[in-house]
Every structure is written in C-alpha cells, then in structure tokens.
Design a protein around this motif. Structure first.
Motif, PDB file in Angstrom:
ATOM      1  N   LYS A 343       0.845  -1.206   0.000  1.00  0.00           N
ATOM      2  CA  LYS A 343       0.000   0.000   0.000  1.00  0.00           C
ATOM      3  C   LYS A 343       0.881   1.257   0.000  1.00  0.00           C
ATOM      4  O   LYS A 343       0.660   2.184  -0.778  1.00  0.00           O
ATOM      5  N   VAL A 344       1.890   1.248   0.862  1.00  0.00           N
ATOM      6  CA  VAL A 344       2.785   2.406   0.952  1.00  0.00           C
ATOM      7  C   VAL A 344       3.515   2.615  -0.381  1.00  0.00           C
ATOM      8  O   VAL A 344       3.661   3.736  -0.875  1.00  0.00           O
ATOM      9  N   MET A 345       3.921   1.500  -0.972  1.00  0.00           N
ATOM     10  CA  MET A 345       4.643   1.565  -2.253  1.00  0.00           C
ATOM     11  C   MET A 345       3.774   2.223  -3.313  1.00  0.00           C
ATOM     12  O   MET A 345       4.231   3.047  -4.108  1.00  0.00           O
ATOM     13  N   LEU A 346       2.498   1.847  -3.366  1.00  0.00           N
ATOM     14  CA  LEU A 346       1.596   2.422  -4.363  1.00  0.00           C
ATOM     15  C   LEU A 346       1.342   3.893  -4.075  1.00  0.00           C
ATOM     16  O   LEU A 346       1.289   4.711  -4.995  1.00  0.00           O
ATOM     17  N   GLU A 347       1.193   4.229  -2.816  1.00  0.00           N
ATOM     18  CA  GLU A 347       0.966   5.649  -2.468  1.00  0.00           C
ATOM     19  C   GLU A 347       2.176   6.492  -2.855  1.00  0.00           C
ATOM     20  O   GLU A 347       2.039   7.633  -3.292  1.00  0.00           O
ATOM     21  N   GLU A 348       3.367   5.904  -2.713  1.00  0.00           N
ATOM     22  CA  GLU A 348       4.574   6.647  -3.107  1.00  0.00           C
ATOM     23  C   GLU A 348       4.632   6.861  -4.610  1.00  0.00           C
ATOM     24  O   GLU A 348       5.255   7.800  -5.089  1.00  0.00           O
ATOM     25  N   GLN A 349       3.938   5.990  -5.351  1.00  0.00           N
ATOM     26  CA  GLN A 349       3.885   6.144  -6.802  1.00  0.00           C
ATOM     27  C   GLN A 349       2.742   7.072  -7.215  1.00  0.00           C
ATOM     28  O   GLN A 349       2.459   7.208  -8.401  1.00  0.00           O
ATOM     29  N   GLY A 350       2.080   7.648  -6.254  1.00  0.00           N
ATOM     30  CA  GLY A 350       1.030   8.629  -6.549  1.00  0.00           C
ATOM     31  C   GLY A 350      -0.368   8.030  -6.649  1.00  0.00           C
ATOM     32  O   GLY A 350      -1.261   8.652  -7.225  1.00  0.00           O
ATOM     33  N   PHE A 351      -0.565   6.838  -6.091  1.00  0.00           N
ATOM     34  CA  PHE A 351      -1.893   6.214  -6.148  1.00  0.00           C
ATOM     35  C   PHE A 351      -2.665   6.484  -4.872  1.00  0.00           C
ATOM     36  O   PHE A 351      -2.109   6.498  -3.783  1.00  0.00           O
ATOM     37  N   GLU A 352      -3.983   6.583  -5.059  1.00  0.00           N
ATOM     38  CA  GLU A 352      -4.901   6.592  -3.919  1.00  0.00           C
ATOM     39  C   GLU A 352      -5.493   5.192  -3.875  1.00  0.00           C
ATOM     40  O   GLU A 352      -5.858   4.632  -4.912  1.00  0.00           O
ATOM     41  N   ILE A 353      -5.606   4.616  -2.691  1.00  0.00           N
ATOM     42  CA  ILE A 353      -6.046   3.220  -2.567  1.00  0.00           C
ATOM     43  C   ILE A 353      -7.535   3.164  -2.230  1.00  0.00           C
ATOM     44  O   ILE A 353      -7.996   3.861  -1.319  1.00  0.00           O
ATOM     45  N   ARG A 354      -8.255   2.315  -2.976  1.00  0.00           N
ATOM     46  CA  ARG A 354      -9.684   2.124  -2.679  1.00  0.00           C
ATOM     47  C   ARG A 354     -10.019   0.654  -2.804  1.00  0.00           C
ATOM     48  O   ARG A 354      -9.291  -0.120  -3.407  1.00  0.00           O
ATOM     49  N   ASN A 355     -11.172   0.287  -2.214  1.00  0.00           N
ATOM     50  CA  ASN A 355     -11.647  -1.100  -2.298  1.00  0.00           C
ATOM     51  C   ASN A 355     -12.552  -1.278  -3.499  1.00  0.00           C
ATOM     52  O   ASN A 355     -13.288  -0.356  -3.894  1.00  0.00           O
ATOM     53  N   LEU A 356     -12.492  -2.476  -4.041  1.00  0.00           N
ATOM     54  CA  LEU A 356     -13.377  -2.788  -5.164  1.00  0.00           C
ATOM     55  C   LEU A 356     -14.170  -4.046  -4.832  1.00  0.00           C
ATOM     56  O   LEU A 356     -13.659  -5.160  -4.886  1.00  0.00           O
ATOM     57  N   GLY A 357     -15.391  -3.850  -4.475  1.00  0.00           N
ATOM     58  CA  GLY A 357     -16.282  -4.981  -4.206  1.00  0.00           C
ATOM     59  C   GLY A 357     -17.450  -4.934  -5.172  1.00  0.00           C
ATOM     60  O   GLY A 357     -17.457  -4.173  -6.144  1.00  0.00           O
ATOM     61  N   VAL A 358     -18.447  -5.737  -4.864  1.00  0.00           N
ATOM     62  CA  VAL A 358     -19.630  -5.807  -5.740  1.00  0.00           C
ATOM     63  C   VAL A 358     -20.291  -4.436  -5.837  1.00  0.00           C
ATOM     64  O   VAL A 358     -20.711  -3.998  -6.903  1.00  0.00           O
ATOM     65  N   THR A 359     -20.363  -3.742  -4.728  1.00  0.00           N
ATOM     66  CA  THR A 359     -21.054  -2.450  -4.728  1.00  0.00           C
ATOM     67  C   THR A 359     -20.297  -1.379  -5.500  1.00  0.00           C
ATOM     68  O   THR A 359     -20.889  -0.392  -5.945  1.00  0.00           O
ATOM     69  N   GLN A 360     -18.990  -1.584  -5.646  1.00  0.00           N
ATOM     70  CA  GLN A 360     -18.205  -0.589  -6.406  1.00  0.00           C
ATOM     71  C   GLN A 360     -18.150  -0.914  -7.896  1.00  0.00           C
ATOM     72  O   GLN A 360     -17.576  -0.168  -8.684  1.00  0.00           O
ATOM     73  N   GLY A 361     -18.718  -2.071  -8.292  1.00  0.00           N
ATOM     74  CA  GLY A 361     -18.765  -2.375  -9.714  1.00  0.00           C
ATOM     75  C   GLY A 361     -18.157  -3.699 -10.109  1.00  0.00           C
ATOM     76  O   GLY A 361     -18.157  -4.043 -11.305  1.00  0.00           O
ATOM     77  N   LEU A 362     -17.604  -4.427  -9.154  1.00  0.00           N
ATOM     78  CA  LEU A 362     -17.034  -5.730  -9.490  1.00  0.00           C
ATOM     79  C   LEU A 362     -18.168  -6.677  -9.844  1.00  0.00           C
ATOM     80  O   LEU A 362     -19.107  -6.866  -9.082  1.00  0.00           O
ATOM     81  N   GLY A 363     -18.080  -7.257 -11.041  1.00  0.00           N
ATOM     82  CA  GLY A 363     -19.156  -8.109 -11.522  1.00  0.00           C
ATOM     83  C   GLY A 363     -20.016  -7.366 -12.526  1.00  0.00           C
ATOM     84  O   GLY A 363     -20.824  -7.961 -13.241  1.00  0.00           O
ATOM     85  N   GLY A 364     -19.818  -6.082 -12.609  1.00  0.00           N
ATOM     86  CA  GLY A 364     -20.576  -5.267 -13.562  1.00  0.00           C
ATOM     87  C   GLY A 364     -19.628  -4.358 -14.310  1.00  0.00           C
ATOM     88  O   GLY A 364     -18.700  -4.833 -14.977  1.00  0.00           O
ATOM     89  N   GLU A 365     -19.817  -3.073 -14.150  1.00  0.00           N
ATOM     90  CA  GLU A 365     -18.959  -2.080 -14.798  1.00  0.00           C
ATOM     91  C   GLU A 365     -17.971  -1.537 -13.769  1.00  0.00           C
ATOM     92  O   GLU A 365     -18.355  -0.890 -12.802  1.00  0.00           O
TER      93      GLU A 365
END
Lengths: 652, 241
Positions: A343-365
């Motif tokens: 997580k820290v490595m990705l944040e250092e690369q300028g990423f914001e971290i979020r979860n991806l579940g069914v409600t966020q679109g996994l299984g759909g768009e």
C-alpha cells in the motif's frame, strides 16, 4: 725514587660505615598509601583525617631521614640517598599541590582554591599527578638497583644513576602519554565513515524529469553554509541538468521570509516542489547528524514528490469479498501475511487506494477512474461474472495485477485462462536454494528467482540478478496455455532456479514424480482492445504465482522491493520511468541455504587450508634445499666450503 | 634504522621458515571464520552495519589473543635459548632490538588481520557495505593489535621464558581490559582516568561502528609507545639490576 701509591677505585675502597637501608623508602611508600586511604577510601571523618595526616607526616619524616646525615657512610651511598631525597621532595611537592586543590584550603581560608585562583587550581590539579609519578617510579628503581648491590662494598654510582634515569624517563614518558591522550580527548575530533553518502539522482527519477512538458520549480530553504543544504544542492543540481523546464533555487528563509511564506515553507530545512497550485514538501533537519536518515533515501523522497506534483492523482483498486490479503491482520488469529508495505509503495507512486467490491462495480462495470486493479491472494473463487468484468476492464485498456496463493488450493481459471495462462496451486520447493525464515523444513517453499527476462517489468531486478534475488513464499505453478482472448503477447518474465520442483504431496522432500526444472513465477500479458468502448491503449495484466511476494515479510528482502516497484510500474503503465531508485539505506542480508553453504566452506575451510598448504609447500622446499646442500657438502667438502664463503662474502 | 629493519626482517622471516607461523595464521582464520558464520552472520537477516559491527567485536578478541601469543617469543625466546647474549653484545642499541622485534611481530599481526578481509567482503555479494566502516574497523583492529603486541613485548622483556611471558602479557592485557569495572567504586576524577585506560570498552567500539576518533587513535598509539619504552628500559636494566 719515590712512587706514589696507586689511587684505588671507589668500588675497591674498604667498606666505610653504614650501608644503605630501604627503611626511608618504605616509610615514604607507606605514607603515600596512608594519604590515599585517607583521601580516597575513608574520604571523611576522623579516621580519614588521621590517615591523611599520618601519611603526610610519614612522607615528611622519610624526606628528613634521607636528608640528615646519619653516621659514617660511603660517598656513593650518600649520593644515592640524596638522589632519593630529591625524589621524596617531588613527592612532598605533589602532596602540597594536591592538598592545595582539596577541601583543606576551604577549611583553612573559607573558600576553595578554584574560586580564589581558578588558573592556579587548574595548573596544580594537572601538576600533582605528574610530580607524584616522577617522585615514585625512580624511587622504586633506585631501590631495586641498590638491592642488587647489597653485598658489594659500595654501590656503583653508574648503576644507581642508570636506574634513576630509567625511572625518571619512564615517569616522563607516562606523563607525556597521558598528556597526549588528554589533548586528544579535549580536541574531540571524529570522522564518521559509516555514513552512507547522500543518494544521487537515480535512473527512475531522471526519467520522471526528462520528459517534462511544463515548468516545475524546486526551492530549497537552508542557511548559506549549512552542510545539509550543501548535500541537497549536490543532489538537485544533477537533477536540474535533466530538463530545462526544471528550475532549482536556494534561499535562506530567515533572509527571504516572504518567499518562504509564498511557497508555504515554515522555515529553513524545507525543499518545496511546485507546479502551479500543486505543491509538495520534504522536511530535513539542519544538523547533518540528524539529517542522515533522510539524506540516505533522498532520491526516493524526491521521486514521491515529483510524481505527486507532475501527475494527476490516480486510483488503485484492491478487490474485496474473496478473502484477499489484507493491509493489516484481521485479529490475533489471522496468520496471513499483511501487505501494508505494498500500500505504501503504491501511495509513493502517486496512487490513492480504494476497495473494489460488488457495490463498487465488481461483476458489472468497473469504476472508470480505476487506473490499476489488484487481486491479491484470493482464497475464494471469483464468480464468472466478476472475472468477466475484470477481463473486460483489461480489454478496455485497464491494468490488472493478479497474485495468487497456492495455499488457497484454487486455480482461478476464470481469471487466468482468458489471458492464456494456467495456474496450478501446487507449492514450488527447492532444497538447495531457499530463503531461511523459520529454520524449518517448510522453508524450502521460499524459493528465490533464478532468472529474469528482458522486460520493462524487470529492469532493475534483472540488473541485480543473483546478488539480490526476489523470493517467493509458496509460489504455485504458472504455465502458458495456448492463446488467450485478444492477447497480444505473453512473456514469462521471472523464473525460479533450475532445481525447483512442485511439491505435490507437500512433504517438502523431492519425490520421483516431482520434476526438477526452472518454473515460471511471473507473467506479463498485453491485451489488444476488443470489447465495446475500446481505447487505443493496450491492456496489461501481471500474473504472479505467489501473492506473498508482496507481503511485508517478503518486501524486507531488497530483491522483492525492487521487483515489486518495477512490476507495478509496468502494470500501471509507468514503465517509462522504470529503473533503479538510488538508496543508500542499509539493507538486511537474506539467508539462503546455497549462500550460507558457500560462505561456510569458504570462510572455515578454504582460507585456512590455503594458508596451511602454503606453509607445507614453503617448509618442504626449504628442508629439501637444506638436505641437498648437506649432501653436496658431504660429497665435496672443499668445493662446498668455497661456495659458502663466496655467498658470505657477497652477502656482507 | 638499518639495524631495526635488519632485526625486523630477520624475525619476520623466522615466522615463515617453520610451520608454527603458518599454523598460527591458519588457526586465526579458522576461529575468525567460525565466529563470523555462527555469530556475526547468524541465522536471522541482519543489516550489513550490524554484521560488520559483530565481526569487528569478535575479531578484536582474536586479535588480542593472537598478539599475546605472537609477542611471547619476541624477547623471551632469545633469553630462553641463550641467544640474548649474542643480540645484546652486537653493536645495536637496546631500543633497536626492541623496535625491530616489535615491528616484525606487528607486520605478522597486520598480515593476519588484513587477510581476514575476505569475510566482511562476502557481504558485498548480496548486500551493501560501507567501505569507510570497513576501513575504520580494520584501523581499529590494527591499532588494538599493535597496542596489545607492545604490551606483550613488555611482558616478553620481563620474563625469562616464553610461557611466563605469555602469562605476564596476558595478565597485563586482562587488567587493561577490565580496569573499567573499577569506575563503579571510584569517584571523579579517578574514575574518568581509569575509564580512559580501558583497552577495549572505551576506545574500540567506535571503530567497530565506523567512527574514527582522534582520542581513540592516540590512546592506542600512546599505549604502544609507553609499553615499548618500558620494554627498552627493562632490557637496559640488565646493566644496573
């Protein structure tokens, strides 16, 4: 004719009067011991005063005893006793200097000497030990010399003098040595050579700066002659050379408070990166000692700020709902390895971290702002619809990382087969090269990478190669499987060592049907867009045979950290800045069985054996040439003698 | 100076003419290797600075022991075999004898100490190393070895046999190693003086951490100077004792 009687040497004279007695020296020594007891051991009370006073009296008595002539004695004895008296006088002077700096002066005068005359107090404090040594050492040696001449008619003047000079010389040498040592202590000059230098601008950071299309300003706030500022100057000046759009200026916040306020710097020790309204800072202590930690990793810190300022914010999604690896353990019973370092490595690369579940679109768009999606160590299968949504996302130009877990006993075919890959959840093992973690047989599944393909996802890792291999903690078997859907290319970028085998029965021992060879550990797949809404951008998938490669435990290994950065950069499309980040941080040495064995044999057997072997060769050669010379001498003694005499003449 | 170098060269050659010198050399490398593997490297992952620190800690002990063993034969062997008379009746000063013997021992110790460098260099294969740290540590080992050797030379000058020389030198070294314990029962300024005299505790750890301090360098140099000075006086004492 008269002849004058021959003058007899002093040593040859008939014994005259008393001989020397060490009584005075014994009293002198006893007096000094009493003073020491009174001042250092007893230190206060009547007993202390009595001991000190007794000691002083004894020393004074010894001096008087030695000075006053006592009956008839030879000139040599008298001379020796006067020499002793002078040395006793040194001892008395030492005691006087000592007591002048002690509490005695306070008792007599009301104030200590260090208040009355601080300079004199300092001088006497330094002088009395020197005087004491000069008074003590020669006394001992003179008595030693006199004792050895006890039975002589009269002591030899030269020998007594030699002993005296030896004593004085030794005492002065001791004083000289102590003085030099003291001077060194006062000087207190040190150089710390353990300091890993400040990092230089790494290849990866330069790649960020080179293609700049808009101006970027860096301003460092440090006092003019500050050492930390000088180190930062050296670093940033090399970076400035990479692009004309990068400007670097140095300021003193105390002299330019307005400039500091304008850039949001609260004072000196701040480096500000700014482009338009976007601004990032690095804070550094002004003392070099305290700033070392940050200076060692300055390149990484600068890179983080550059990425944040130059790129728009990006979002990385971690899938949820399939018992994936977590950033932190869920509780005390959760034994899975956390991935907070990733997580820290990705944040250092300028990423914001979020979860991806069914409600966020996994299984759909999937969310349209998903720059990168990571599937890390799922222990429950993905539904076909969920897997499909990820495959479609990639075909639309998305970037996906799939890291699987052999312990889950799932092949996740719906995630891997669309990309032309097959995964078998059989842990790979190696009994020669493995990373020792728990010193158990189970460590054999911690297999190191053996080879890296030439690919943007292994740029820096390949350069390090076997020096710092990445380690996979329970990798499964990853294989190519014909053509995937719209797959443009599949490249197996990392392979294990050649004697790795799949441990099907999980007994950590190689069995007959478990084939030894180099197994693929990481695959990099590029996908052509085919689904509706295709963009020109190619989709990318990184499939890793072991999710624990990104765990906090594994990332402690330098090779894992480097491979993870490069692989993620490729997966997220940042491969144009792939490359080494310069760091002078010390890293932990990882143990592998192969490496430990090599070190063991080299240090314990090879080197000592080489030395002993050399000894045997040299000594045998010498004894052979010696016995040859003896044989020659036996056969022709005259010729041999002539040859030896020649050798000696030439040598002289 | 010529006499000093001649004596030093002759004695240094003596180490390599018989197996004893090679055996000492090999034994030191073996013991250092065992300690490096088992204690410095260990089983857990360690940073290179920590490995180096531990390596120098264990090597310092080996260096001191080896110095005492090397020094015991310097002058005591000549007395034991009776060849001291030849040496002292030769046209050389006592100080040239002592310095020449000391330099030969120092060269031998330096060779042994520096030959262990392949062990910390192994760290480079899989990690980083600070060359400065390495240099500082080896400077410390050489200074410690040189000072201990000088103390051993004094012991060798005092003793009539090699065994006695080793015992005297060993006692002197142990006293210098443990004198810092007295600071617990003494007061200022005596406790400071005693602490400064400590052979290892006060002055070596900075070298093993990669720091070179002028006071530490001066301590070892002055200790060697004083011990050799006394050794020369002891040798001269045969004239008046």
């Amino acid at each position: 004719m008269k002849t004058e009687p021959a003058k007899q040497s002093s040593a040859g004279d008939a014994p005259a009067g008393r001989k020397h007695s060490a009584f005075a020296s014994v009293v002198y020594a006893a007096g000094m011991v009493l003073v020491w007891l009174g001042e250092r051991v007893l230190s206060h009370g009547t007993a202390a005063i009595a001991a000190s006073a007794g000691g002083v009296v004894a020393v004074a008595f010894a001096l008087g005893f030695q000075l006053v002539p006592r009956g008839r004695t030879s000139p040599e004895v008298r001379r020796a006793e006067l020499s002793l008296a002078v040395l006793f006088g040194c001892g008395v002077a030492a005691l006087a200097a000592y007591f002048a700096t002690s509490d005695l002066v306070t008792v007599l005068v009301g104030r200590p000497l260090k208040r009355i005359a601080p300079g004199l107090n300092e001088a006497l404090s330094t002088l009395w030990p020197a005087l004491w040594v000069i008074g003590a050492l020669p006394v001992a040696l003179i008595e030693l010399a006199l004792a050895s001449m006890r039975k002589a008619p009269a002591p030899d003047r030269g020998r007594v003098r030699s002993a005296q000079y030896a004593g004085i010389g030794s005492a002065l040498a001791l004083v000289f040595a102590f003085s030099f040592g003291y001077a060194g202590k006062i000087l207190d000059w040190q150089v710390d050579l353990s300091y890993f230098r400040t990092t230089r601008a790494g290849e990866s950071t330069r790649k960020i700066v080179r293609p700049l299309t808009k101006p970027l300003a860096i301003a460092a706030f440090f006092p003019p002659t500050n050492e930390v500022g000088a180190e930062v100057d050296r670093y940033l000046s090399t970076l400035r050379a990479e692009s004309s759009l990068l400007t670097y200026t140095r300021h003193d916040a105390a002299l330019e408070p307005r400039k500091a306020k304008e850039l949001g710097a609260t004072g000196n020790g701040v480096v500000v990166f700014s482009r338009g309204e976007r601004r990032e800072q690095i804070g550094l202590p002004l003392e070099l000692e305290r700033a070392r930690e940050t200076l060692r990793t300055l390149d990484r810190e600068v890179q983080k700020r550059l990425l944040t300022v130059t790129r728009p914010p990006r979002i990385a999604y971690f899938t949820q709902g399939h018992d994936e690896s977590r950033f932190e353990p869920a509780g005390d019973t959760d034994r899975r390895r956390p991935i907070s370092g990733l997580k820290v490595m990705l944040e250092e690369q300028g990423f914001e971290i979020r979860n991806l579940g069914v409600t966020q679109g996994l299984g759909g768009e999937l969310p349209t702002d998903a720059e990168l999606v990571l599937v890390l160590g799922p222990r429950r299968p993905f539904l076909d619809g969920e897997a499909r949504s990820l495959v479609d996302y990639v075909r639309r130009g998305g970037r996906l990382v799939v890291a699987l877990d052999a312990e889950a006993d799932l092949d996740h075919g719906n995630l891997t087969e669309p990309f032309g890959l097959r995964y078998k959840p059989i842990p790979l093992a190696n009994d020669v090269a493995f990373w020792r973690v728990s010193s158990q047989l189970a460590d054999r599944i911690n297999v190191p990478a053996g080879t890296y393909a030439t690919h943007p996802s292994t740029t820096a890792a390949a350069k390090l190669g076997a020096r710092a291999p990445a380690v996979f903690l329970g990798a499964g078997v990853l294989e190519r499987m014909g053509e995937g859907e719209n797959v443009a290319s599949v490249q197996m970028t990392v392979q294990s060592e050649a004697n790795t085998w799949p441990d099907a029965n999980r007994d950590f021992e190689p069995n007959e049907n478990e084939v030894r060879k180099a197994y693929d550990l990481v695959a990099a797949v590029t996908v052509r867009g085919a689904a509706p809404g295709t963009t020109a951008r190619e989709g990318r998938v990184l499939v890793v045979a072991d999710a624990d490669m990104f765990s906090d435990l594994a990332l402690r290994n330098m090779g894992n950290g480097i491979l993870a950065v490069d692989a993620l950069r490729w997966a997220s499309g940042d491969d144009e800045i792939a490359g080494a980040v310069d760091s002078e941080e010390d890293v932990a040495l990882t143990h592998t069985r192969k490496r430990d064995t090599a070190w063991f044999y080299t240090t314990i057997f090879v080197a000592p054996a080489l030395v002993i072997g050399l000894g045997v060769i040299v000594t045998r050669r010498r004894s052979r040439s010696r016995s040859r010379a003896e044989d020659e001498a036996a056969q022709d003694p005259a010729a041999h003698a002539a040859e030896e005499s020649n050798k000696q003449r030439m040598a002289s | 100076m010529n006499n000093v170098m001649a004596i030093a060269r002759r004695d240094l050659g003596a180490y390599f003419r018989t197996m004893s010198g090679y055996v000492i050399f090999g034994l030191v490398l073996l013991v250092d290797g065992v300690l490096f593997n088992s204690l410095a490297l260990g089983e857990t992952d360690r940073r290179s600075t920590e490995i180096l620190h531990r390596f120098f800690f264990y090597s310092s002990g080996i260096t001191m022991v080896a110095s005492v063993l090397v020094s015991m034969r310097l002058l005591a062997e000549e007395k034991q075999t009776g060849t001291i008379v030849l040496l002292t009746s030769a046209p050389v000063h006592d100080r040239e004898i002592v310095l020449g013997k000391y330099l030969s021992g120092l060269a031998f110790m330096a060779l042994i100490t520096l030959s262990t460098v392949y062990m910390p260099l192994l760290v480079l294969l899989n990690g980083k190393i600070s060359w400065g740290h390495l240099a500082a540590g080896y400077l410390g080992l050489l200074l410690l070895g040189g000072a201990t050797l000088a103390v051993g030379t004094l012991g060798s000058a005092l003793a009539k046999t090699q065994v006695l020389a080793a015992i005297i030198s060993g006692v002197l070294v142990v006293v210098l190693l443990t004198c810092w314990l007295l600071t617990r029962v003494t007061e200022y300024p005596l406790n400071e003086v005693i602490m400064e005299l400590s052979l290892y505790h006060r002055h070596f750890p900075s070298f093993s951490s990669g720091v070179i301090g002028i006071d530490d360098v001066l301590y070892y140099v002055m200790l060697a100077y004083f011990a050799l000075f006394l050794a020369i006086r002891v040798l001269e004492a045969r004239r008046w004792k």
